[in-house]
Design a protein around this motif. Structure first.
Motif, short mmCIF file in Angstrom:
data_model
loop_
_atom_site.label_atom_id
_atom_site.label_comp_id
_atom_site.label_asym_id
_atom_site.label_seq_id
_atom_site.Cartn_x
_atom_site.Cartn_y
_atom_site.Cartn_z
N LEU A 165 12.20 22.27 16.41
CA LEU A 165 12.84 21.14 17.08
C LEU A 165 14.21 21.47 17.67
CD1 LEU A 165 11.83 18.41 14.50
CD2 LEU A 165 11.00 18.59 16.86
N THR A 166 14.92 22.42 17.06
CA THR A 166 16.29 22.70 17.51
C THR A 166 16.42 24.05 18.20
OG1 THR A 166 16.99 23.76 15.44
CG2 THR A 166 17.23 21.35 15.59
N GLY A 167 15.45 24.93 17.99
CA GLY A 167 15.54 26.27 18.55
C GLY A 167 16.31 27.25 17.69
N MET B 211 0.84 -1.19 0.00
CA MET B 211 0.00 0.00 0.00
C MET B 211 0.89 1.25 0.00
SD MET B 211 -2.85 1.04 2.78
CE MET B 211 -4.38 1.47 2.05
N LYS B 212 0.55 2.20 -0.84
CA LYS B 212 1.32 3.44 -0.93
C LYS B 212 1.07 4.33 0.27
CE LYS B 212 2.87 5.16 -5.20
NZ LYS B 212 2.73 5.99 -6.31
N GLN B 213 2.16 4.92 0.74
CA GLN B 213 2.07 5.84 1.86
C GLN B 213 1.48 7.16 1.37
OE1 GLN B 213 5.75 5.90 3.90
NE2 GLN B 213 5.15 7.51 5.29
N LYS B 214 0.50 7.70 2.10
CA LYS B 214 -0.19 8.90 1.66
C LYS B 214 0.27 10.15 2.41
CE LYS B 214 -4.29 6.51 0.14
NZ LYS B 214 -5.70 6.33 0.26
N ASN B 215 1.10 9.99 3.44
CA ASN B 215 1.54 11.19 4.14
C ASN B 215 2.95 11.57 3.72
OD1 ASN B 215 3.40 9.85 5.98
ND2 ASN B 215 1.59 9.09 7.02
N ALA B 216 3.30 12.80 4.00
CA ALA B 216 4.57 13.36 3.53
C ALA B 216 5.78 12.80 4.26
CB ALA B 216 4.53 14.88 3.63
N SER B 217 5.58 11.99 5.29
CA SER B 217 6.72 11.40 5.99
C SER B 217 7.48 10.43 5.09
CB SER B 217 6.27 10.70 7.27
OG SER B 217 5.51 9.55 6.99
N LYS B 218 6.90 10.07 3.95
CA LYS B 218 7.58 9.17 3.01
C LYS B 218 8.92 9.74 2.57
CE LYS B 218 5.98 10.72 -1.47
NZ LYS B 218 5.71 10.20 -2.78
N TYR B 219 9.07 11.06 2.61
CA TYR B 219 10.32 11.69 2.23
C TYR B 219 11.45 11.32 3.20
CZ TYR B 219 7.24 14.49 -0.70
OH TYR B 219 6.30 14.90 -1.61
N PHE B 220 11.10 10.80 4.36
CA PHE B 220 12.09 10.44 5.38
C PHE B 220 12.24 8.93 5.54
CE2 PHE B 220 10.61 14.67 6.27
CZ PHE B 220 11.77 15.35 6.59
N ASP B 221 11.68 8.15 4.63
CA ASP B 221 11.76 6.70 4.72
C ASP B 221 13.19 6.18 4.54
OD1 ASP B 221 9.12 6.36 5.32
OD2 ASP B 221 8.52 5.76 3.30
N THR B 222 13.95 6.82 3.68
CA THR B 222 15.33 6.40 3.43
C THR B 222 16.27 7.31 4.22
OG1 THR B 222 14.74 5.68 1.21
CG2 THR B 222 17.07 5.99 1.66
N LEU C 297 11.54 14.91 12.58
CA LEU C 297 11.02 15.55 11.37
C LEU C 297 10.03 14.61 10.67
CD1 LEU C 297 14.25 17.23 9.99
CD2 LEU C 297 12.17 18.42 10.73
N LYS C 298 10.37 13.34 10.59
CA LYS C 298 9.47 12.36 9.97
C LYS C 298 8.13 12.36 10.69
CE LYS C 298 9.19 7.54 8.60
NZ LYS C 298 9.92 6.26 8.49
N SER C 299 8.17 12.41 12.00
CA SER C 299 6.95 12.43 12.80
C SER C 299 6.10 13.67 12.50
CB SER C 299 7.32 12.39 14.28
OG SER C 299 6.18 12.50 15.08
N LYS C 300 6.75 14.81 12.37
CA LYS C 300 6.02 16.05 12.04
C LYS C 300 5.31 15.94 10.70
CE LYS C 300 7.35 19.32 15.12
NZ LYS C 300 6.42 20.19 15.83
N GLY D 216 26.10 13.52 10.28
CA GLY D 216 27.15 14.45 10.65
C GLY D 216 27.34 14.55 12.15
N LEU D 217 26.26 14.56 12.88
CA LEU D 217 26.30 14.68 14.34
C LEU D 217 25.52 13.53 14.97
CD1 LEU D 217 25.54 18.50 14.54
CD2 LEU D 217 27.77 17.40 14.75
N ARG D 218 25.85 13.18 16.20
CA ARG D 218 25.19 12.04 16.81
C ARG D 218 23.70 12.25 17.07
NH1 ARG D 218 28.19 12.07 22.63
NH2 ARG D 218 27.88 14.27 23.01
N GLY D 219 23.25 13.50 17.10
CA GLY D 219 21.82 13.78 17.29
C GLY D 219 21.03 13.76 15.99
N ASP D 220 21.71 13.68 14.86
CA ASP D 220 21.02 13.73 13.57
C ASP D 220 19.96 12.65 13.37
OD1 ASP D 220 22.48 15.98 12.94
OD2 ASP D 220 23.77 15.00 11.47
N PRO D 221 20.21 11.39 13.75
CA PRO D 221 19.16 10.37 13.55
C PRO D 221 17.89 10.69 14.33
CG PRO D 221 21.27 9.31 14.01
CD PRO D 221 21.46 10.78 14.23
N PHE D 222 18.05 11.30 15.51
CA PHE D 222 16.88 11.65 16.32
C PHE D 222 16.12 12.81 15.70
CE2 PHE D 222 20.11 9.86 19.15
CZ PHE D 222 19.43 8.72 19.57
#
Length: 68
Positions: A56-58, A1-12, A29-32, A18-24
């Motif tokens: 998210l970062t201030g 089934m195709k994903q209908k929300n814009a979080s698909k841009y963060f699937d890959t 962002l994917k959640s947003k 670059g920084l250890r906090g980047d994956p979080f």
């Protein structure tokens, strides 16, 4: 089934982080974007990325944070 929300841009994940906090930040962002439907225009995607990054970062993204 195709994903209908814009979080698909963060699937890959990027090939490297670059920084250890980047994956979080990536997951936050994917959640947003899960609340947004596709298609999101490139201009709207850019605007939302900047907005959510600042929420998210201030801090707004800058050339250093974008090119890392």
């Amino acid at each position: 089934m195709k994903q209908k929300n814009a979080s698909k841009y963060f699937d890959t994940n990027p090939s490297g982080w670059g920084l250890r906090g980047d994956p979080f930040l990536w997951e936050d962002l994917k959640s947003k974007f899960q609340k947004m439907n596709v298609p999101v225009s490139a201009l709207e995607l850019d605007r939302l990325l900047h907005k959510f990054f600042k929420e998210l970062t201030g801090e707004p993204p800058n050339a250093a944070t974008i090119s890392s």
